[in-house]
Design a protein around this motif. Structure first.
Motif: not given
Length: 536
Positions: A143-146, A152-156, A164-165, A211-215
């Motif tokens: 859920p945190l990744m969601a 990020f998507q909202g910021n295009q 990350s997927q 980890a990818v998202l945090l990076w």
């Protein structure tokens, strides 16, 4: 962001989704080889309730957050999107923890429902409990990744979600296959232990994706803060109002996205008991259940994923056309969407149906008779999966998402009422027929609603459907004849023979169908806006 950057970002996200789905499909073959259908059934006992609870914990958050953040960014308010992210991480942590507790402590209830405690063959209740509890750990992270992906998507920015997927899926699959092999073939462990650690791969994959998202967050933090400093307004929305707006976006998306997992949950609760009541053994019930919910399901989702991916890219046009009351554009876009779905899924479903034996024998190599029977009956449902997904999205684009929810509820009610009854009448294929009936009902409601609210004229769609059906029938006759002849020479008694028969038959079928579609001009009319050479 420029149009070129936006298009590139959308292509990156589409490629990431496609690669993720492809990896999720391809790993099932070596995994089936390692654990067999009994292991696949045990895997499903854990993964199906996990999928439903995950959807409930996230409630369509990625798309909803994306829409929310994009809206306020467009208004020059970058504060609100970041406030949503910060508070949302806390909310998602809480909902994930609640979902984890719910699944962990309901494990025994679920296991005792799907398996006979006195069973002396096949999977045991203890194995199922262990599997369910192992997969529940992933609910603490996913859920945190969601919400981060949605931000990020909202910021295009589509790259973080796509990468990350893919990383999440790779880590999960590597974890599953390596741990399963080591436990079963190196340490001579039990099947239940191997499957328990296999589903724990969802947690390992989630850590990789996070980890990818945090990076990405660390890399882009300065830029995000600069955006906030450029804000021209701050709406200072109270948290309550913020989340009410978010839920208004998310709930319809969440409910419709739950369609297939909810159908499979009904099978999880009713399939095995109904099969045993009909006189099948526990092992037979588990074999058919694994084929229905895992192997055959993976195969029929190939054309569904391709068709919906190609059609959903034009759905944003629906919202604009409906809002602007551009009737001509709305009619044209809906027609194009229907055409793509039918052009791709009808022949694919027909081909899978007629080639069920070589397809199952080539790809899974065991339980061919049982699996092919399920696949043969299940293949036509692929058309309804695709049509439901797209028609539900069309209704959402027209701000009529309530009709999509009503249609799904009607289909699920049909499945609940008739699933056990049909299994008693028709055997394991009864579960397929109940799914078919439920989706048929839902699709009929959606089609009616689109016709009513958009004043849509279905005459051209009916004409295209007739053309596609005729060409698919010709393709099926040719494919069946070739397959029948090849199986006289190479009976599907080995995986090699199955691959040979399947490869030649599928190639012949594709050539026949595309030749008919190209020479008649149908391919150009349906896909010419994407592939200009088809118009020539």
């Amino acid at each position: 962001m420029s149009d070129q950057q936006l298009i590139r970002g959308t292509m990156v996200l589409t490629a990431g989704i496609f690669l993720t789905k492809f990896l999720g499909f391809i790993y099932i073959f070596p995994f089936t080889y390692l654990v067999g259908h009994q292991g696949l059934a045990l895997y499903a006992y854990g993964y199906l309730p996990y999928t439903v609870l995950l959807s409930l914990a996230t409630l369509g958050i990625p798309l909803a957050v994306s829409k929310f953040v994009s809206k306020y960014n467009a208004l020059g308010d970058y504060h609100t999107g970041q406030r949503l992210l910060k508070s949302g991480l806390i909310v998602m942590s809480v909902t994930g923890f609640i979902a984890f507790l719910a699944l962990f402590f309901s494990a025994e209830v679920i296991a005792n429902r799907v398996l006979d405690p006195d069973n002396l063959e096949g999977n045991t209740v203890a194995d199922a409990v262990f599997t369910i509890r192992m997969v529940s750990a992933a609910l603490l992270v996913v859920p945190l990744m969601a919400i981060i992906r949605g931000f990020f998507q909202g910021n295009q920015s589509m790259g973080p979600t796509a990468v990350s997927q893919v990383i999440e899926q790779i880590v999960r699959i590597v974890f599953i296959l390596i741990l399963t092999y080591l436990i079963l073939y190196t340490f001579d462990g039990q099947l239940g232990t191997a499957i328990g650690f296999a589903v724990f791969g969802a947690f390992a994959g989630a850590l990789g994706g996070l980890a990818v998202l945090l990076w990405y967050w660390k890399k882009r933090y300065a830029g995000l803060q600069e955006m906030v400093s450029r804000s021209t307004v701050d709406h200072k929305l109270p948290l309550g109002k913020m989340y009410r707006e978010l839920l208004r976006y998310a709930l319809p998306l969440s409910f419709v996205g739950l369609a297939i997992p909810l159908y499979q949950m009904i099978d999880l609760w009713t399939f095995n008991p109904a099969m045993m009541a009909a006189g099948y053994t526990d092992t037979q019930a588990e074999t058919y259940f694994a084929s229905f919910t895992q192997t055959s399901h993976k195969l029929i989702m190939i054309p569904v994923s391709l068709a919906t991916a190609m059609s959903l890219t034009i759905l944003p046009t629906i919202t604009a056309a409906y809002t602007q009351k551009d009737t001509e554009k709305l009619q044209r876009t809906i027609t194009q969407t229907y055409q793509i779905i039918l052009f791709l899924t009808v022949p694919a479903a027909a081909g899978l149906m007629i080639l069920a034996v070589p397809a199952y024998g080539a790809l899974f190599a065991e339980e061919v008779t049982a699996g092919a029977s399920i696949l043969r009956n299940y293949a036509p449902v692929a058309v309804f999966f695709a049509v439901f997904a797209v028609t539900a999205s069309l209704l959402q684009g027209m701000e009529k998402q309530r009709m999509a929810v009503v249609s799904l509820a009607a289909g699920l009610l049909f499945k609940v009422v008739f699933n056990s009854l049909f299994i008693g009448w028709f055997g394991p294929e009864g579960g397929v027929y109940a799914t078919f009936g439920g989706y048929l009902l839902s699709v009929c409601i959606n089609i009616w609603a689109i016709g009513y609210y958009a004043s849509f004229d279905y005459r051209l769609v009916r004409k295209r459907f007739l053309q596609v059906s005729v060409y698919s029938l010709v393709m099926v006759l040719v494919t069946w004849y070739i397959s029948f002849g090849l199986q006289r020479i190479w009976p599907v008694t080995s995986q090699g023979n199955g691959l040979l028969v399947l490869g030649i038959s599928v190639t012949a079928g594709i050539i026949v169908y595309l030749n008919l579609a190209f020479r008649s001009g149908l391919a150009g009319k349906v896909l010419g806006h994407r592939f200009s050479m088809l118009n020539k």
